[in-house]
Every structure is written in C-alpha cells, then in structure tokens.
Design a protein around this motif. Structure first.
Motif, PDB file in Angstrom:
ATOM      1  N   ALA A 167      21.850  45.391  46.463  1.00 51.73           N
ATOM      2  CA  ALA A 167      22.431  45.964  47.660  1.00 51.73           C
ATOM      3  C   ALA A 167      22.258  45.053  48.870  1.00 51.73           C
ATOM      4  O   ALA A 167      22.760  45.346  49.934  1.00 51.73           O
ATOM      5  N   VAL A 168      21.562  43.954  48.717  1.00 52.99           N
ATOM      6  CA  VAL A 168      21.312  43.046  49.830  1.00 52.99           C
ATOM      7  C   VAL A 168      22.635  42.460  50.297  1.00 52.99           C
ATOM      8  O   VAL A 168      23.400  41.905  49.503  1.00 52.99           O
ATOM      9  N   GLN A 169      22.891  42.603  51.577  1.00 56.29           N
ATOM     10  CA  GLN A 169      24.122  42.100  52.177  1.00 56.29           C
ATOM     11  C   GLN A 169      23.933  40.637  52.584  1.00 56.29           C
ATOM     12  O   GLN A 169      22.822  40.218  52.924  1.00 56.29           O
ATOM     13  N   PRO A 170      25.022  39.867  52.592  1.00 52.91           N
ATOM     14  CA  PRO A 170      24.897  38.447  52.969  1.00 52.91           C
ATOM     15  C   PRO A 170      24.315  38.229  54.362  1.00 52.91           C
ATOM     16  O   PRO A 170      23.584  37.263  54.578  1.00 52.91           O
ATOM     17  N   ASP A 171      24.605  39.140  55.305  1.00 55.69           N
ATOM     18  CA  ASP A 171      24.084  38.950  56.654  1.00 55.69           C
ATOM     19  C   ASP A 171      22.574  39.218  56.749  1.00 55.69           C
ATOM     20  O   ASP A 171      21.952  38.858  57.736  1.00 55.69           O
ATOM     21  N   GLU A 172      21.997  39.822  55.722  1.00 55.42           N
ATOM     22  CA  GLU A 172      20.551  40.078  55.708  1.00 55.42           C
ATOM     23  C   GLU A 172      19.774  38.872  55.184  1.00 55.42           C
ATOM     24  O   GLU A 172      18.598  38.706  55.488  1.00 55.42           O
ATOM     25  N   LEU A 174      11.944  31.440  51.389  1.00 50.95           N
ATOM     26  CA  LEU A 174      11.603  32.661  52.108  1.00 50.95           C
ATOM     27  C   LEU A 174      12.412  33.852  51.580  1.00 50.95           C
ATOM     28  O   LEU A 174      11.893  34.963  51.468  1.00 50.95           O
ATOM     29  N   GLU A 175      13.677  33.614  51.249  1.00 52.68           N
ATOM     30  CA  GLU A 175      14.516  34.688  50.698  1.00 52.68           C
ATOM     31  C   GLU A 175      13.962  35.161  49.355  1.00 52.68           C
ATOM     32  O   GLU A 175      13.937  36.358  49.072  1.00 52.68           O
ATOM     33  N   ALA A 176      13.497  34.231  48.537  1.00 55.17           N
ATOM     34  CA  ALA A 176      12.920  34.602  47.236  1.00 55.17           C
ATOM     35  C   ALA A 176      11.666  35.454  47.445  1.00 55.17           C
ATOM     36  O   ALA A 176      11.448  36.439  46.727  1.00 55.17           O
ATOM     37  N   ARG A 177      10.832  35.093  48.425  1.00 55.75           N
ATOM     38  CA  ARG A 177       9.640  35.894  48.729  1.00 55.75           C
ATOM     39  C   ARG A 177      10.024  37.276  49.228  1.00 55.75           C
ATOM     40  O   ARG A 177       9.416  38.276  48.852  1.00 55.75           O
ATOM     41  N   ALA A 218      16.903  51.802  53.576  1.00 48.23           N
ATOM     42  CA  ALA A 218      16.542  50.664  52.724  1.00 48.23           C
ATOM     43  C   ALA A 218      16.956  49.357  53.397  1.00 48.23           C
ATOM     44  O   ALA A 218      16.212  48.365  53.350  1.00 48.23           O
ATOM     45  N   ARG A 219      18.124  49.370  54.014  1.00 46.84           N
ATOM     46  CA  ARG A 219      18.572  48.163  54.732  1.00 46.84           C
ATOM     47  C   ARG A 219      17.597  47.847  55.865  1.00 46.84           C
ATOM     48  O   ARG A 219      17.213  46.693  56.059  1.00 46.84           O
TER      49      ARG A 219
END
Length: 165
Positions: free
Chosen positions: A24-29, A36-39, A65-66
């Motif tokens: 559900a992760v949006q590209p703008d998040e 850092l994104e992997a963490r 959740a967002r």
C-alpha cells in the motif's frame, strides 16, 4: 489441456501471485535513499494497522496506516534506529500496534484472548448439546397420566361408542 485453459490458468496464477506482493506504500511516501527505505519497510512490517488489525501498516490502505508509515519514514530520516522507531510508535499507540507484542502482563489479553474465546465457545457448545431436550412446538406433547375420575369417564365414553355401533 487446451491452450485456452492453459492461458486462463496462467492468468489466474499470475494475478493471485502478484496481488499477494502488492504493498500500500505510495510513491510519494518512499524515501529517496534505498537503504533508508528498506529500513522503513522493515519497521513497517512489524507494526499493525490499528484500523485493519490484521495487516501491517506496509500492506494497509487505511489513512491511519499511511500516517504511521510517514512517521516511521520521518524517524528513520532523523537517524533513529529501528528499535527507537518502534519504541516511539509503541509509546504513542501501545503494545497493540506491534504485530508481535511482547509477552508481559499488560499484553496477556492479546496472547491468551483468542484461546479464551475458543475455550468459551467449546464450553458453550458442549453445555448446549449436553442439556436434556425440551418439548418444542414440533415435538410430541408431554401428556400427564389420567386421574381416576378421567379414567372412569374415558371408559364410559368408549363403552357408549361401542354400543352405538
């Protein structure tokens, strides 16, 4: 196997297989730094969506959740360790927000609640089926024995009926 059946089966398998990995992760998040994104994703997979309750915040499309995903990414960008991020979120939402809550007195309900409900349901079913059957509208009525006066009257009626024939 016909080619059409094979194509349909392949399409079904691909659809189900790919939908299971959808997030559900949006590209703008997403953070620009892949490490850092992997963490952030790793931490997000450990946090429960308090709206959906059965999904991690990484999988949930709920607004809360967002918001939690954005908080996690913000804390990761600030340099917090994974544990510090988890501690920060737990401080705000409690242990319930963890998909694997710690085993302590305040979380016994989370650990033993489902088992307690199962045992309660089994006990309720057992006691329901174990009790004696009662008369219902569809069953035979329970007839009380006749009194001496009723027996005499019945015998008289039966004799009168036999004499009438």
């Amino acid at each position: 196997m016909s080619p059409r059946l094979r194509q349909g089966l392949l399409a079904t398998v691909l659809t189900v297989g790919l939908s299971a990995t959808a997030w559900a992760v949006q590209p703008d998040e997403m953070l620009k730094d892949p490490a850092l994104e992997a963490r952030a994703r790793e931490v997000s997979r450990e946090l429960r969506c308090v709206v959906c309750q059965n999904e991690s915040i990484d999988e949930s499309n709920a607004e809360l959740a967002r918001d939690l995903r954005l908080i996690v990414r913000d804390r990761v960008k600030q340099g917090d360790s994974n544990q510090q991020v988890l501690d920060f979120v737990v401080a705000r939402y409690g242990d319930y927000v963890l998909l694997k809550p710690p085993f302590k007195l305040s979380t016994y309900a989370l650990w033993f609640g489902p088992l307690a409900f199962l045992l309660l349901a089994l006990w309720g079913g057992w006691s329901f089926f174990r009790r004696p059957a009662t008369a219902t509208a569809d069953s035979e009525p329970v007839v009380a024995p006749l009194s001496a006066e009723e027996k005499k009257r019945l015998e008289k009626l039966l004799r009168d009926e036999d004499n009438a024939r």
